[in-house]
Enzyme design. Structure first.
Site, mmCIF file in Angstrom:
data_model
loop_
_atom_site.group_PDB
_atom_site.id
_atom_site.type_symbol
_atom_site.label_atom_id
_atom_site.label_comp_id
_atom_site.label_asym_id
_atom_site.label_seq_id
_atom_site.Cartn_x
_atom_site.Cartn_y
_atom_site.Cartn_z
ATOM 1 N N GLU A 104 -102.588 24.240 -14.787
ATOM 2 C CA GLU A 104 -102.226 22.969 -14.153
ATOM 3 C C GLU A 104 -100.802 22.519 -14.534
ATOM 4 O O GLU A 104 -100.473 21.339 -14.412
ATOM 5 C CB GLU A 104 -103.226 21.885 -14.558
ATOM 6 N N HIS A 123 -101.726 14.936 -19.208
ATOM 7 C CA HIS A 123 -102.893 15.173 -18.350
ATOM 8 C C HIS A 123 -104.090 15.350 -19.272
ATOM 9 O O HIS A 123 -104.194 16.357 -19.974
ATOM 10 C CB HIS A 123 -102.711 16.391 -17.455
ATOM 11 N N HIS A 125 -108.499 14.375 -20.257
ATOM 12 C CA HIS A 125 -109.847 14.298 -19.678
ATOM 13 C C HIS A 125 -110.716 13.315 -20.470
ATOM 14 O O HIS A 125 -111.697 13.724 -21.094
ATOM 15 C CB HIS A 125 -110.518 15.680 -19.708
ATOM 16 N N HIS A 191 -112.662 14.049 -13.238
ATOM 17 C CA HIS A 191 -111.817 15.086 -13.837
ATOM 18 C C HIS A 191 -111.026 14.523 -15.018
ATOM 19 O O HIS A 191 -111.187 14.972 -16.136
ATOM 20 C CB HIS A 191 -110.885 15.646 -12.738
#
Ligand SMILES: [Zn+2]
Length: 262
Positions: A104, A123, A125, A191
């Protein structure tokens, strides 16, 4: 060799040519990226080996990003050696112990390409985000002075990208960026979250504040009927001028010290 690896190798060859031979890893920045990974992992925003943080290099054209593979042992144990120098297409520019960029990586690269002011991207989670987004629990301003930064995030509103799948292609990232618009934050339903900041410190603290906001809303939903703060408070809060020059530095120092002891 997979198609992605083949493509990245070809891009890396081309990029090395255009960058010349003087590509150096900025050790101080790599340490900061590693520290951000450990802080966020210890706070529960990362799970095992997934999720990543990056920072734009001083040259403006490359990024330092948490790598995958090599001898990595998960986000909570991230060392500066786990950080990879790469271009904005995710092609590594230095070979450091077999480390690769994450699948990603395009989330980070496409943000740096589109937003010249962005210096850091997270990023993560967080469970709080996964649960509130899947349960349809909106991130409401249910507190004020308890955490003004979190309140401001709630009042600005947080865009939500509907797909729960990992973002492996530039096309998916562009879809997500359309949803994100001018915001620094985008929730990815089921996500996680993408957070951009002018610096890696700012992106890290913003991700923490968002997690607090989601966690409080999750708990409030379980209690049943917690109202938002009154409109009068919101109006007065919004009429206040934000103190000029206030930065995330004190909070960053707090988490730097906290991480050492935890
Ligand atoms: Zn992800």
């Amino acid at each position: 060799m997979s198609r992605r690896e083949f493509r990245l190798k070809a891009v890396a060859r081309k990029t090395k040519k255009s960058f010349g031979q003087s590509i150096k890893v900025d050790g101080t920045l790599a340490k900061k990226v590693a520290l951000s990974c450990r802080i966020l992992a210890k706070l529960g925003l990362f799970k095992e080996t997934t999720g990543h943080v990056s920072a734009r290099s001083l040259d403006g054209r490359t990024m330092l990003i948490r790598g995958r593979g090599g001898s990595e042992t998960g986000l909570i144990f991230t060392r500066p050696n786990d950080i990879v120098l790469s271009d904005f297409d995710g092609a590594p520019l230095k070979n450091r112990g077999g480390l690769k960029t994450p699948n990603e990586a395009c989330i980070h690269g496409e943000i740096y390409k589109r937003r010249p002011e962005a210096g850091g991207v997270v990023h993560a989670h967080p469970a709080s985000i996964v649960l509130t987004s899947m349960a349809g629990i909106p991130l409401r301003p249910i507190f004020g002075g308890y955490d003004p930064q979190g309140m401001r995030i709630a009042l600005r509103g947080v865009p939500m990208y509907e797909s729960s799948l990992t973002l492996h292609s530039v096309e998916q990232v562009h879809e997500m960026l359309e949803v994100m618009g001018e915001s620094d934050i985008c929730v990815l339903r089921g996500h996680g979250v993408v957070v951009a900041g002018k610096t890696i410190e700012e992106a890290t603290i913003k991700a923490i504040k968002l997690d607090h906001l989601a966690e409080m809303n999750l708990r409030a939903a379980m209690l049943g009927s917690v109202p938002s703060v009154p409109q009068e408070d919101i109006d007065r809060f919004l009429s206040r001028r934000q103190a000029p020059g206030r930065t995330q530095e004190p909070l960053w120092r707090f988490y730097e010290e906290w991480e050492k002891r935890n």
